[in-house]
Design an enzyme around this catalytic site. Structure first.
Site, PDB file in Angstrom:
ATOM      1  NE  ARG A 124      23.021  43.149  57.269  1.00  0.00           N
ATOM      2  CZ  ARG A 124      23.133  43.016  55.958  1.00  0.00           C
ATOM      3  NH1 ARG A 124      24.216  42.869  55.564  1.00  0.00           N
ATOM      4  NH2 ARG A 124      22.098  42.842  55.265  1.00  0.00           N
ATOM      5  CG  ASP A 127      10.545  50.105  55.911  1.00  0.00           C
ATOM      6  OD1 ASP A 127      10.488  51.285  55.579  1.00  0.00           O
ATOM      7  OD2 ASP A 127      10.341  49.345  55.078  1.00  0.00           O
ATOM      8  CD  GLU A 168      21.237  43.162  43.817  1.00  0.00           C
ATOM      9  OE1 GLU A 168      19.844  43.299  44.465  1.00  0.00           O
ATOM     10  OE2 GLU A 168      21.901  42.682  44.760  1.00  0.00           O
ATOM     11  NE  ARG A 196      22.366  38.554  46.038  1.00  0.00           N
ATOM     12  CZ  ARG A 196      22.010  38.792  47.528  1.00  0.00           C
ATOM     13  NH1 ARG A 196      20.987  38.312  47.976  1.00  0.00           N
ATOM     14  NH2 ARG A 196      23.130  39.545  48.299  1.00  0.00           N
ATOM     15  CG  HIS A 202      25.081  44.949  48.471  1.00  0.00           C
ATOM     16  ND1 HIS A 202      25.290  45.762  49.228  1.00  0.00           N
ATOM     17  CD2 HIS A 202      24.110  43.958  48.784  1.00  0.00           C
ATOM     18  CE1 HIS A 202      24.224  45.547  50.298  1.00  0.00           C
ATOM     19  NE2 HIS A 202      23.582  44.549  49.810  1.00  0.00           N
ATOM     20  CG  ASN A 253      18.139  36.479  46.229  1.00  0.00           C
ATOM     21  OD1 ASN A 253      18.642  35.912  47.023  1.00  0.00           O
ATOM     22  ND2 ASN A 253      18.168  37.932  46.266  1.00  0.00           N
TER      23      ASN A 253
HETATM   24  P1  AMP Z   1      16.257  47.084  49.266  1.00  0.00           P
HETATM   25  O1  AMP Z   1      17.084  46.251  50.287  1.00  0.00           O
HETATM   26  O2  AMP Z   1      16.860  47.630  48.103  1.00  0.00           O
HETATM   27  O3  AMP Z   1      14.892  46.370  48.925  1.00  0.00           O
HETATM   28  O4  AMP Z   1      15.578  48.155  50.207  1.00  0.00           O
HETATM   29  C1  AMP Z   1      14.713  48.183  51.186  1.00  0.00           C
HETATM   30  C2  AMP Z   1      14.818  49.422  51.961  1.00  0.00           C
HETATM   31  O5  AMP Z   1      14.212  50.364  51.176  1.00  0.00           O
HETATM   32  C3  AMP Z   1      13.276  49.259  52.767  1.00  0.00           C
HETATM   33  O6  AMP Z   1      13.856  48.814  54.273  1.00  0.00           O
HETATM   34  C4  AMP Z   1      13.108  50.864  53.078  1.00  0.00           C
HETATM   35  O7  AMP Z   1      13.776  51.174  54.395  1.00  0.00           O
HETATM   36  C5  AMP Z   1      13.671  51.502  51.913  1.00  0.00           C
HETATM   37  N1  AMP Z   1      12.465  52.094  51.129  1.00  0.00           N
HETATM   38  C6  AMP Z   1      11.766  51.373  50.211  1.00  0.00           C
HETATM   39  N2  AMP Z   1      10.849  52.412  49.726  1.00  0.00           N
HETATM   40  C7  AMP Z   1      11.286  53.594  50.217  1.00  0.00           C
HETATM   41  C8  AMP Z   1      10.760  54.800  50.229  1.00  0.00           C
HETATM   42  N3  AMP Z   1       9.526  55.248  49.261  1.00  0.00           N
HETATM   43  N4  AMP Z   1      11.255  55.950  50.907  1.00  0.00           N
HETATM   44  C9  AMP Z   1      12.335  55.546  51.668  1.00  0.00           C
HETATM   45  N5  AMP Z   1      12.891  54.334  51.869  1.00  0.00           N
HETATM   46  C10 AMP Z   1      12.141  53.400  51.269  1.00  0.00           C
END
Ligand code: AMP
Length: 399
Positions: A240, A281, A383, A90, A179, A9
């Site tokens: 975004r 985050d 994914e 991907r 997605h 990816n």
């Molecule tokens: P992804 O794009 O699916 O990898 O999701 C990434 C986002 O998931 C990160 O920017 C975090 O904001 C959120 N995330 C990951 N772990 C946690 C957690 N334990 N609690 C809340 N948000 C989380």
């Protein structure tokens, strides 16, 4: 021995990869190359319980992949020898051309490259990753799996933007959705969890990660999704903002001296949770909220407000619903988001059980009470596994 597939990816400055067995889901190795093109590049490669790291400049994607291949060798999994059956890539935008996993040829690479006008941040990086892997693993079939594919058959009314029809047709303007690999995989997992035939279920899925999107799926086929021509539309995301009045952009271009690049930066990097609170985050957002930071509280409220707007829209679009599911980083890990998105909807038979919602688990699970008429679920997405399975299928059926 089960076949293994390498999943790649490639982002604009990063490469995520996994070597896994599509049949069992067993991951033999995985890793991340970061900050390609910068002085402080990094690779972290995990094989079993061993982690190997590299720090230093990484000139381009090919150099990054070469480092990765060396790390595979270092940890005893020389990619030229372990019998990689296929590489699954991907690819973000398949346009109108690609809506199935596709065996990569020179023509396919050229066509993916030509779609870069629709995804200028993503498709060029995908192409670079494909070209580099083809050079490094000659003779291993490569398959492109498109993020837009699942939404290819959206109904006309859902995919059409109400703008000048000729202009739209000339420039490929329609809702494509993204997605898709995740929404399709999770929809299948929901059917398994409910022990029902996917073609008999109507469902709403919230993929809430750094990027975020929702889909309404009737009998296995999506009838609407929040992302559009690009991954900018719809829900509020990490950086975004999702939906906004297009007039805002005209106004800013006229009054704030924003040019195309400035608008691009605003929309892709400086908006969403980050634009409102300074952090993108969700864990950091939570810490700010706990410290009573007003901007963070507002960012969260806007995020939830948008989720509920689409929940309402998709309940009406479907007319009935057999499951509401949360997935991806935020969806899988934030009980607050799940509870707040579905708060006070008892009238619609939608409830979240507080104990089930906060229970720690990595398994697909119910978070609604056992007697709930509409199951609310958390289903981890995968994914990489979905891409590996598609790649293997294409290679097997090509003989
Ligand atoms: P992804 O794009 O699916 O990898 O999701 C990434 C986002 O998931 C990160 O920017 C975090 O904001 C959120 N995330 C990951 N772990 C946690 C957690 N334990 N609690 C809340 N948000 C989380």
């Amino acid at each position: 021995m089960n076949p293994v597939v390498l999943v790649v990816n490639s982002g604009s400055s990063s490469i995520k990869y996994q070597l896994l067995e599509p049949e069992t889901g067993t991951v033999a190795a995985s890793g991340l190359v970061e900050r390609i093109g910068e002085d402080d590049g990094a690779v972290a490669h995990r094989a079993g319980d061993r982690t190997v790291e590299h720090r230093g400049p990484i000139a381009d994607h090919k150099a990054g992949l070469r480092l990765v291949f060396d790390m595979f060798t270092e940890t005893g999994q020389d990619l030229a020898d372990v019998g990689v059956r296929a590489v699954g890539h991907r690819v973000v935008h398949g346009g109108e051309v690609f809506y199935e996993p596709t065996l990569i040829t020179d023509d396919v690479v050229a066509a993916i490259s030509a779609l870069s006008t629709l995804a200028p941040l993503h498709n060029p990086a995908n192409v670079t990753g494909i070209e580099s892997t083809r050079e490094l693993l000659p003779g291993v079939p490569q398959v492109a799996v498109f993020d837009t594919a699942f939404f290819h058959g959206l109904p006309e009314a859902a995919k059409t933007y109400a703008i000048d029809a000729e202009l739209a047709a000339a420039h490929g303007i329609r809702k494509y959705g993204f997605h898709g690999t995740s929404h399709e995989y999770v929809a299948g997992q929901v059917a398994r969890l409910l022990d029902r035939d996917p073609s008999h279920i109507d469902q709403i899925i919230f993929h809430l990660g750094n990027g975020a999107s929702a889909s309404a799926i009737r009998a296995g086929h999506p009838i609407d999704t929040t992302m559009g021509l690009t991954p900018l539309e719809g829900l509020v995301m990490g950086t975004r903002g999702g939906d906004l009045d297009p007039g805002i952009l005209l106004h800013l271009m006229r009054t704030a001296d924003l040019d195309v690049d400035g608008v691009d930066r605003l929309l892709n990097r400086d908006s969403g949770i980050k634009g409102l609170s300074g952090v993108n985050d969700f864990r950091e957002l939570r810490r700010l909220i706990d410290a009573d930071n007003a901007s963070a509280r507002l960012a969260y409220a806007v995020y939830i407000h948008r989720l509920r707007r689409y929940l309402g829209a998709y309940l009406i679009a479907l007319g009935r619903v057999d499951a509401i599911t949360f997935t991806a980083g935020v969806g899988e890990n934030s009980p607050d988001v799940r509870a707040d998105a579905l708060a006070d909807l008892e009238l619609f038979d939608i409830t979240v059980d507080p104990a089930l919602n906060t229970a720690k688990s990595r398994a697909p699970r119910h978070i609604s009470p056992p007697d709930a008429r509409i199951p609310v679920l958390v289903v981890p997405t995968n994914e990489e596994l979905a891409i590996a399975r598609s790649a293997l299928q294409v290679v097997d059926s090509a003989g």
